[in-house]
Motif scaffolding. Structure first.
Motif, PDB file in Angstrom:
ATOM      1  N   LYS A 173       0.811  -1.211   0.000  1.00 17.52           N
ATOM      2  CA  LYS A 173       0.000   0.000   0.000  1.00 17.52           C
ATOM      3  C   LYS A 173       0.847   1.264   0.000  1.00 17.52           C
ATOM      4  O   LYS A 173       0.430   2.310  -0.494  1.00 17.52           O
ATOM      5  CB  LYS A 173      -0.928  -0.015   1.217  1.00 17.52           C
ATOM      6  N   SER A 174       2.071   1.166   0.532  1.00 21.12           N
ATOM      7  CA  SER A 174       2.932   2.346   0.629  1.00 21.12           C
ATOM      8  C   SER A 174       3.793   2.557  -0.612  1.00 21.12           C
ATOM      9  O   SER A 174       4.476   3.567  -0.725  1.00 21.12           O
ATOM     10  CB  SER A 174       3.842   2.214   1.856  1.00 21.12           C
ATOM     11  N   ALA A 175       3.766   1.606  -1.549  1.00 23.47           N
ATOM     12  CA  ALA A 175       4.591   1.718  -2.759  1.00 23.47           C
ATOM     13  C   ALA A 175       3.934   2.625  -3.787  1.00 23.47           C
ATOM     14  O   ALA A 175       2.728   2.895  -3.733  1.00 23.47           O
ATOM     15  CB  ALA A 175       4.835   0.340  -3.357  1.00 23.47           C
ATOM     16  N   ARG A 176       4.727   3.104  -4.740  1.00 25.41           N
ATOM     17  CA  ARG A 176       4.188   3.913  -5.825  1.00 25.41           C
ATOM     18  C   ARG A 176       3.200   3.083  -6.655  1.00 25.41           C
ATOM     19  O   ARG A 176       3.420   1.899  -6.913  1.00 25.41           O
ATOM     20  CB  ARG A 176       5.308   4.409  -6.743  1.00 25.41           C
ATOM     21  N   ALA A 177       2.129   3.740  -7.083  1.00 28.89           N
ATOM     22  CA  ALA A 177       1.147   3.044  -7.913  1.00 28.89           C
ATOM     23  C   ALA A 177       1.764   2.541  -9.211  1.00 28.89           C
ATOM     24  O   ALA A 177       1.342   1.521  -9.759  1.00 28.89           O
ATOM     25  CB  ALA A 177      -0.039   3.966  -8.212  1.00 28.89           C
ATOM     26  N   SER A 178       2.784   3.246  -9.699  1.00 35.97           N
ATOM     27  CA  SER A 178       3.416   2.853 -10.965  1.00 35.97           C
ATOM     28  C   SER A 178       4.150   1.523 -10.868  1.00 35.97           C
ATOM     29  O   SER A 178       4.518   0.948 -11.894  1.00 35.97           O
ATOM     30  CB  SER A 178       4.386   3.941 -11.428  1.00 35.97           C
ATOM     31  N   ASN A 179       4.367   1.024  -9.645  1.00 34.16           N
ATOM     32  CA  ASN A 179       5.017  -0.279  -9.494  1.00 34.16           C
ATOM     33  C   ASN A 179       4.164  -1.420 -10.034  1.00 34.16           C
ATOM     34  O   ASN A 179       4.658  -2.524 -10.252  1.00 34.16           O
ATOM     35  CB  ASN A 179       5.335  -0.555  -8.016  1.00 34.16           C
ATOM     36  N   GLY A 180       2.881  -1.170 -10.229  1.00 35.72           N
ATOM     37  CA  GLY A 180       1.979  -2.237 -10.662  1.00 35.72           C
ATOM     38  C   GLY A 180       1.973  -2.522 -12.145  1.00 35.72           C
ATOM     39  O   GLY A 180       1.363  -3.507 -12.588  1.00 35.72           O
ATOM     40  N   TRP A 181       2.649  -1.689 -12.950  1.00 32.65           N
ATOM     41  CA  TRP A 181       2.623  -1.912 -14.395  1.00 32.65           C
ATOM     42  C   TRP A 181       3.271  -3.265 -14.742  1.00 32.65           C
ATOM     43  O   TRP A 181       4.365  -3.574 -14.278  1.00 32.65           O
ATOM     44  CB  TRP A 181       3.375  -0.802 -15.126  1.00 32.65           C
ATOM     45  N   HIS A 182       2.583  -4.044 -15.580  1.00 29.49           N
ATOM     46  CA  HIS A 182       3.108  -5.347 -15.982  1.00 29.49           C
ATOM     47  C   HIS A 182       2.434  -5.813 -17.269  1.00 29.49           C
ATOM     48  O   HIS A 182       1.457  -5.212 -17.738  1.00 29.49           O
ATOM     49  CB  HIS A 182       2.873  -6.393 -14.884  1.00 29.49           C
ATOM     50  N   THR A 183       2.964  -6.863 -17.819  1.00 27.33           N
ATOM     51  CA  THR A 183       2.341  -7.610 -18.916  1.00 27.33           C
ATOM     52  C   THR A 183       2.188  -9.041 -18.424  1.00 27.33           C
ATOM     53  O   THR A 183       3.100  -9.593 -17.803  1.00 27.33           O
ATOM     54  CB  THR A 183       3.217  -7.565 -20.176  1.00 27.33           C
ATOM     55  N   ASP A 184       1.054  -9.653 -18.676  1.00 26.12           N
ATOM     56  CA  ASP A 184       0.758 -10.956 -18.087  1.00 26.12           C
ATOM     57  C   ASP A 184       1.764 -12.034 -18.484  1.00 26.12           C
ATOM     58  O   ASP A 184       2.124 -12.166 -19.665  1.00 26.12           O
ATOM     59  CB  ASP A 184      -0.637 -11.428 -18.500  1.00 26.12           C
ATOM     60  N   ILE A 185       2.206 -12.784 -17.515  1.00 24.39           N
ATOM     61  CA  ILE A 185       2.955 -14.049 -17.596  1.00 24.39           C
ATOM     62  C   ILE A 185       4.134 -14.031 -18.563  1.00 24.39           C
ATOM     63  O   ILE A 185       4.417 -15.036 -19.211  1.00 24.39           O
ATOM     64  CB  ILE A 185       2.025 -15.240 -17.897  1.00 24.39           C
ATOM     65  N   THR A 186       4.861 -12.933 -18.630  1.00 28.38           N
ATOM     66  CA  THR A 186       6.018 -12.914 -19.536  1.00 28.38           C
ATOM     67  C   THR A 186       7.168 -13.768 -19.024  1.00 28.38           C
ATOM     68  O   THR A 186       8.166 -13.942 -19.735  1.00 28.38           O
ATOM     69  CB  THR A 186       6.519 -11.469 -19.769  1.00 28.38           C
ATOM     70  N   PHE A 187       7.028 -14.336 -17.828  1.00 31.32           N
ATOM     71  CA  PHE A 187       8.036 -15.255 -17.315  1.00 31.32           C
ATOM     72  C   PHE A 187       7.944 -16.639 -17.967  1.00 31.32           C
ATOM     73  O   PHE A 187       8.786 -17.493 -17.718  1.00 31.32           O
ATOM     74  CB  PHE A 187       7.900 -15.401 -15.796  1.00 31.32           C
ATOM     75  N   GLU A 188       6.919 -16.861 -18.791  1.00 36.64           N
ATOM     76  CA  GLU A 188       6.772 -18.135 -19.484  1.00 36.64           C
ATOM     77  C   GLU A 188       7.561 -18.107 -20.805  1.00 36.64           C
ATOM     78  O   GLU A 188       7.575 -17.077 -21.497  1.00 36.64           O
ATOM     79  CB  GLU A 188       5.309 -18.431 -19.798  1.00 36.64           C
ATOM     80  N   PRO A 189       8.204 -19.232 -21.190  1.00 31.96           N
ATOM     81  CA  PRO A 189       8.884 -19.292 -22.497  1.00 31.96           C
ATOM     82  C   PRO A 189       7.950 -18.976 -23.662  1.00 31.96           C
ATOM     83  O   PRO A 189       8.344 -18.348 -24.634  1.00 31.96           O
ATOM     84  CB  PRO A 189       9.392 -20.732 -22.553  1.00 31.96           C
ATOM     85  N   VAL A 190       6.692 -19.432 -23.557  1.00 36.89           N
ATOM     86  CA  VAL A 190       5.671 -19.084 -24.544  1.00 36.89           C
ATOM     87  C   VAL A 190       4.595 -18.292 -23.798  1.00 36.89           C
ATOM     88  O   VAL A 190       3.724 -18.878 -23.155  1.00 36.89           O
ATOM     89  CB  VAL A 190       5.063 -20.326 -25.216  1.00 36.89           C
ATOM     90  N   PRO A 191       4.658 -16.972 -23.848  1.00 43.05           N
ATOM     91  CA  PRO A 191       3.737 -16.151 -23.049  1.00 43.05           C
ATOM     92  C   PRO A 191       2.389 -15.957 -23.741  1.00 43.05           C
ATOM     93  O   PRO A 191       2.052 -16.640 -24.710  1.00 43.05           O
ATOM     94  CB  PRO A 191       4.503 -14.843 -22.887  1.00 43.05           C
ATOM     95  N   SER A 192       1.638 -15.004 -23.245  1.00 45.62           N
ATOM     96  CA  SER A 192       0.242 -14.816 -23.660  1.00 45.62           C
ATOM     97  C   SER A 192       0.103 -14.018 -24.944  1.00 45.62           C
ATOM     98  O   SER A 192       0.921 -13.138 -25.250  1.00 45.62           O
ATOM     99  CB  SER A 192      -0.519 -14.093 -22.541  1.00 45.62           C
ATOM    100  N   ASP A 193      -0.971 -14.331 -25.681  1.00 41.39           N
ATOM    101  CA  ASP A 193      -1.420 -13.426 -26.730  1.00 41.39           C
ATOM    102  C   ASP A 193      -2.587 -12.595 -26.175  1.00 41.39           C
ATOM    103  O   ASP A 193      -2.429 -11.450 -25.802  1.00 41.39           O
ATOM    104  CB  ASP A 193      -1.758 -14.158 -28.037  1.00 41.39           C
ATOM    105  N   TYR A 194      -3.771 -13.208 -26.039  1.00 40.77           N
ATOM    106  CA  TYR A 194      -4.950 -12.461 -25.598  1.00 40.77           C
ATOM    107  C   TYR A 194      -5.323 -12.792 -24.157  1.00 40.77           C
ATOM    108  O   TYR A 194      -5.085 -13.899 -23.668  1.00 40.77           O
ATOM    109  CB  TYR A 194      -6.143 -12.776 -26.511  1.00 40.77           C
TER     110      TYR A 194
END
Length: 340
Positions: A124-145
Motif C-alpha cells: 500500500k505504501s509503494a508507488r502506484a506505478s510499481n503495478g505496471w506489468h504484462t501478463d505471464i512474460t516469465f513463461e517461455p511461450v507467453p500470452s497473446d490475448y
C-alpha cells in the motif's frame, strides 16, 4: 482527395464503437453488442478473427454489461488465438498458482482484492506505478490475448490502465530503437514461486504449452518484439517481471530498465484508463500492451480472467513501426537542424 483513415474493425463495423484514445483502446458502448452472440453467430469465425485483429491493433477493447459465462469466456479465449494463427500446441494458460475449484477450472484466474494473483507483491505504501506489468512474460511461450470480466466492484475506484507497447517503441529515437533491438531480457515470476512456498502449494505444470513447464518461472525474450498479426514493433519489457538485460552489465541493465519502466508509466499520451461497471469485459493483447490496476478503493473488487497462450516472442528485423505503417504524424526521427 484524402485517403480514409485505417480501420481494423472489418465485419465488426456493423456495431457502434469508438476509439478511447488515438493510440490505444476501442469501446463498444452498447450492451446490444454481446460477445456471447458473436460466438454463436453464423459468421462467428469471421467476426472473431476480426475481433482478434482489432485487439491486436488497438491493444485493448472494452465491452459493456456482458452476459457471457465462464464457459463461453474460455471458448472466446481459445478461438481468438486460434483464428489469429497461434501454434496448435498453445492453449489456455494455467497460472502457476491457480487453484481448481468446483466452480472454476485451473485455466481461469480469479482477480480479487482479497489476495492471490492480483495482489502478489502489492504494498500500500509503494508507488502506484510499481503495478505496471504484462501478463505471464516469465513463461517461455507467453500470452497473446487475455479476457477479464469484472463481476464485483467497489462503490468507486478500481480503474485499470493500459499502455501501448507500439507507441512506447515509436516514441523512442531511431538510435535508441536500434540499440534496443539488439538486446534480450530475463523475465522472472519469482513472486509466484515465493507465494507457492509460503502457502505450501505445488506449481502447476504444464501451463498451456509444452514449453511452459517446471517451477523456475523464467524466460528470456527480445526487448523489442514483432507482433505476428499487425507486423508492428513493440517494446516488450515490464516492471512486474523483467529483471535483467542479458547483454549488459548489472548497472547498465538497472539504468536502462529504470528508464524504460518510467517511459511506460509516465507517458500518459500512450495510455487509456477504463472505469469498470458490473459485468463489463476487457480483451487485451499482451504482446503489445502493459496494464495496471488502481488500488485506490475499499471493499471487494473481483472478476474472472482467461489468458490465452500465443507464440514465442520474436523480432523480425524487417518489421516496422506502427506510426510509419499507418502514416501517422509526429514520428521521432531526430531533427538534423543544428541548434542556433
Amino acid at each position: 482527395m484524402v485517403a480514409a483513415p485505417f480501420s481494423p474493425l472489418g465485419s465488426l463495423s456493423v456495431y457502434n464503437s469508438y476509439d478511447e484514445t488515438p493510440h490505444i483502446g476501442t469501446r463498444f458502448p452498447s450492451k446490444s453488442m454481446q460477445l456471447s452472440r458473436i460466438l454463436t453467430a453464423p459468421n462467428s469465425d469471421e467476426l472473431l478473427k476480426d475481433l482478434a485483429t482489432l485487439v491486436a491493433h488497438r491493444g485493448v477493447v472494452f465491452f459493456t454489461d456482458q452476459d457471457i459465462d465462464i464457459v463461453r469466456q474460455k471458448e472466446l479465449g481459445t478461438r481468438l488465438g486460434e483464428l489469429a494463427g497461434k501454434p496448435s500446441t498453445s492453449t489456455l494458460h494455467i497460472h502457476p498458482i491457480s487453484e481448481q475449484t468446483p466452480e472454476l477450472t485451473a485455466d481461469v484466474s480469479v482477480i480479487s482484492s482479497e489476495g492471490g494473483i492480483a495482489r502478489t507483491g502489492y504494498s500500500k505504501s509503494a508507488r502506484a506505478s510499481n503495478g505496471w506489468h504484462t501478463d505471464i512474460t516469465f513463461e517461455p511461450v507467453p500470452s497473446d490475448y487475455a479476457i477479464l470480466k469484472m463481476h464485483t466492484l467497489p462503490a468507486v475506484g478500481g480503474d485499470t490502465l493500459w499502455a501501448s507497447g507500439y507507441e512506447a517503441y515509436d516514441k523512442l529515437s531511431p538510435a535508441y530503437q536500434k540499440f534496443l533491438e539488439g538486446l534480450t531480457a530475463l523475465h522472472d515470476g519469482g513472486g509466484f514461486r515465493e507465494l507457492a512456498q509460503q502457502e505450501n502449494r505445488i506449481i502447476n505444470d504444464p501451463r498451456g504449452s509444452p514449453e511452459n513447464t517446471g517451477s523456475h518461472l523464467q524466460a528470456v525474450h527480445p526487448v523489442i518484439r514483432t507482433h505476428p498479426v499487425t507486423g508492428f514493433k513493440s517494446l516488450f519489457v515490464n516492471k512486474g517481471f523483467t529483471k535483467r538485460i542479458v547483454e549488459l552489465t548489472e548497472d547498465e541493465s538497472d539504468d536502462l530498465l529504470a528508464y524504460l519502466f518510467r517511459h511506460v508509466s509516465e507517458n500518459h499520451d500512450m495510455q487509456v484508463r477504463f472505469r469498470w461497471a458490473k459485468n463489463d469485459v476487457a480483451i487485451w493483447d499482451n504482446r503489445c500492451t502493459f496494464h495496471t490496476a488502481t488500488n485506490d478503493y475499499e471493499g471487494l473488487r473481483q472478476g474472472n480472467r482467461v489468458v490465452s497462450i500465443g507464440e514465442k516472442p520474436f523480432l523480425d528485423p524487417n518489421s516496422q513501426s506502427r506510426r510509419k505503417v499507418l502514416g501517422l504524424e509526429g514520428n521521432n526521427a531526430v531533427s538534423s537542424k543544428k541548434l542556433m
